[in-house]
Design a protein around this motif. Structure first.
Motif, PDB file in Angstrom:
ATOM      1  N   ALA A 170      26.230  26.745  36.410  1.00  0.00           N
ATOM      2  CA  ALA A 170      25.429  27.955  36.615  1.00  0.00           C
ATOM      3  C   ALA A 170      25.929  28.754  37.814  1.00  0.00           C
ATOM      4  O   ALA A 170      25.910  29.997  37.803  1.00  0.00           O
ATOM      5  N   LEU A 171      26.396  28.063  38.839  1.00  0.00           N
ATOM      6  CA  LEU A 171      26.917  28.749  40.023  1.00  0.00           C
ATOM      7  C   LEU A 171      28.230  29.469  39.716  1.00  0.00           C
ATOM      8  O   LEU A 171      28.458  30.597  40.192  1.00  0.00           O
ATOM      9  N   ARG A 172      29.086  28.841  38.926  1.00  0.00           N
ATOM     10  CA  ARG A 172      30.358  29.479  38.576  1.00  0.00           C
ATOM     11  C   ARG A 172      30.127  30.718  37.711  1.00  0.00           C
ATOM     12  O   ARG A 172      30.869  31.702  37.814  1.00  0.00           O
ATOM     13  N   VAL A 173      29.123  30.674  36.860  1.00  0.00           N
ATOM     14  CA  VAL A 173      28.790  31.861  36.070  1.00  0.00           C
ATOM     15  C   VAL A 173      28.375  33.005  36.987  1.00  0.00           C
ATOM     16  O   VAL A 173      28.798  34.153  36.810  1.00  0.00           O
ATOM     17  N   GLU A 174      27.538  32.698  37.995  1.00  0.00           N
ATOM     18  CA  GLU A 174      27.111  33.741  38.932  1.00  0.00           C
ATOM     19  C   GLU A 174      28.280  34.266  39.748  1.00  0.00           C
ATOM     20  O   GLU A 174      28.351  35.461  40.057  1.00  0.00           O
ATOM     21  N   LEU A 175      29.214  33.390  40.102  1.00  0.00           N
ATOM     22  CA  LEU A 175      30.377  33.835  40.858  1.00  0.00           C
ATOM     23  C   LEU A 175      31.240  34.769  40.021  1.00  0.00           C
ATOM     24  O   LEU A 175      31.750  35.786  40.517  1.00  0.00           O
ATOM     25  N   ALA A 176      31.396  34.463  38.739  1.00  0.00           N
ATOM     26  CA  ALA A 176      32.160  35.339  37.850  1.00  0.00           C
ATOM     27  C   ALA A 176      31.461  36.683  37.681  1.00  0.00           C
ATOM     28  O   ALA A 176      32.119  37.746  37.676  1.00  0.00           O
ATOM     29  N   LEU A 177      30.144  36.668  37.550  1.00  0.00           N
ATOM     30  CA  LEU A 177      29.395  37.927  37.434  1.00  0.00           C
ATOM     31  C   LEU A 177      29.499  38.748  38.716  1.00  0.00           C
ATOM     32  O   LEU A 177      29.557  39.977  38.672  1.00  0.00           O
ATOM     33  N   LEU A 178      29.512  38.079  39.855  1.00  0.00           N
ATOM     34  CA  LEU A 178      29.673  38.788  41.114  1.00  0.00           C
ATOM     35  C   LEU A 178      31.037  39.468  41.183  1.00  0.00           C
ATOM     36  O   LEU A 178      31.148  40.624  41.626  1.00  0.00           O
ATOM     37  N   ASP A 179      32.090  38.769  40.730  1.00  0.00           N
ATOM     38  CA  ASP A 179      33.423  39.371  40.706  1.00  0.00           C
ATOM     39  C   ASP A 179      33.460  40.603  39.815  1.00  0.00           C
ATOM     40  O   ASP A 179      34.027  41.648  40.184  1.00  0.00           O
TER      41      ASP A 179
END
Length: 437
Positions: A394-403
């Protein structure tokens, strides 16, 4: 009185400013007669001279002192409540209205000092009216003078305390502290790995009986789990609480699903184990602390306020709480009795719910701020480093969305490169810095 009404009453009193001053009136009603009896006894024993006594005040001096104390405490009360009303308006408009009942009105320092002012004013006024033409009740005057001096000191302290407590860093820190206590009480066990879907969900797909909500619509404040487990054990049944704590439940909506020997359960008594109110509280609602902090960040990021530094302060506390949540076992839907038999099913937020609440809206409204983008990246990367593997997806998904968000927001390569640097201060910290609890 049922448990639900008792719980709602306690919750109301915790957020009521008048409760402690009212207690001060009750304390005054007990203390004042006792001091009068003690004063009479000391006079009879010739320990206290009614004309000279402790303070050596004449009738004119005593009346003047008591009058000054009454006037001062009355002024202190007016100033305190007037200032509090202004503070509530400012905090509700600049931060979030949800911080009023959960933080400002539950401040025991302000409530206790208000109670001191009420007690001192009543005590001094009663002493002033009780004195005769030629008799100065020195003991009562002495006690009133002590409390009057304490009121002046408390008033000066209150001004400093109120000014500091309304700062953004103080407010978000207090919300974070309350949120930490709720998380530790609702999720006491450490995480042991990825959650496994409940096999019992398929077995209990069709309840034997449905209990609907009656009375008035409201928000679920708390559930008495101990009594629910005891009731289910006595009737050899399984009780499923349909809504979550913090949900709004309208009249006629399902509140309980009953399985097994459901006919032995009294609906009216079952409903008394759920407390409803008009506004969410933190006692059993771990998501509410996150909601308040995110709302503060969103208000700070609005065009009307435009204060990303305050949003960073809120993200600091969100990051702190989310790290604690990630280390806890969140899968506690099935609550068992002493024999290990499932008795109560209670839905609670999962890890993805917490992550979405913490990052989605802040990223949406603050993605165009380099300061917010850097602080969010620092939080997510730190959580990936310190939390177990099953929390990372879930954290990696948020990091990708932030990018993807910052790519769409910044057209200059230099700004884009700057926004991709994790920074626990937003702007100003080291490029390699990480947040600490």
């Amino acid at each position: 009185m049922g448990w639900n009404r008792w719980y709602s009453l306690k919750s109301y009193l915790r957020s009521s400013l008048w409760a402690v001053p009212l207690m001060a009136v009750a304390i005054y009603a007990v203390v004042k007669p006792l001091t009068e009896m003690l004063g009479r006894w000391m006079i009879r024993q010739a320990i206290l001279d009614p004309k000279t006594g402790f303070l050596g005040l004449s009738m004119t001096g005593a009346r003047s002192l008591l009058g000054d104390i009454v006037s001062a405490d009355l002024g202190f009360l007016v100033f305190t409540f007037g200032s509090l009303l202004v503070a509530i308006q400012v905090a509700g408009g600049q931060y979030t209205p949800r911080i009023i009942a959960t933080t400002l009105l539950r401040d025991n320092v302000i409530r206790s000092i208000s109670g001191l002012f009420v007690f001192t004013m009543l005590f001094a006024d009663r002493t002033l009216g009780w004195m005769g033409e030629n008799e100065v009740h020195q003991l009562q005057v002495f006690i009133a003078a002590i409390f009057g001096f304490a009121s002046v000191v408390a008033f000066l302290f209150l001004i400093d305390y109120a000014a500091k407590s309304l700062r953004p860093v103080s407010l978000v820190a207090r919300v974070g502290k309350h949120g930490m206590a709720v998380i530790e009480s609702v999720y006491p066990a450490p995480t042991s790995g990825a959650s496994i879907p409940l096999e019992s969900d398929k077995e209990r797909s069709v309840p034997n009986r449905i209990v609907l909500h009656r009375g008035e619509s409201g928000i679920v404040l708390a559930v008495n789990l101990e009594r629910l487990v005891a009731k289910a054990r006595r009737t050899d049944s399984v009780i499923e609480f349909v809504p979550q704590v913090g949900d709004f439940v309208a009249v006629g909506e399902p509140m309980f699903h009953l399985y097994g020997n459901s006919g032995a359960i009294d609906e009216k008594r079952l409903r008394t184990l759920v407390a409803f109110g008009t506004e969410r509280t933190m006692e059993q609602d771990p998501m509410f602390a996150f909601r308040i902090l995110v709302d503060i960040a969103l208000k700070a990021l609005s065009a009307a306020i435009n204060d990303p530094t305050t949003a960073v302060l809120a993200i600091d506390q969100v990051h702190r709480l989310l790290r604690v949540v990630g280390q806890r076992s969140l899968h506690i839907e099935e609550i068992v009795d002493r024999s290990g038999q499932v008795r109560v099913i209670l839905r609670t937020p999962n890890w993805e719910d917490f992550v979405h609440l913490c990052f989605c809206e802040i990223r949406q409204y603050g993605g165009g701020s380099i300061q917010i983008a850097r602080r969010l990246r620092a939080a997510i990367e730190n959580l990936v480093q310190c939390l177990p593997e099953h929390r990372h997806d879930a954290l990696r998904v948020e990091l990708a969305l932030l990018d993807r968000t910052i790519v769409s927001m910044f057209s200059f390569p230099e700004d884009l490169a700057l926004a991709r640097i994790p920074d626990s201060q937003g702007l100003g910290g080291s490029a390699t810095s990480t947040a600490h609890d």
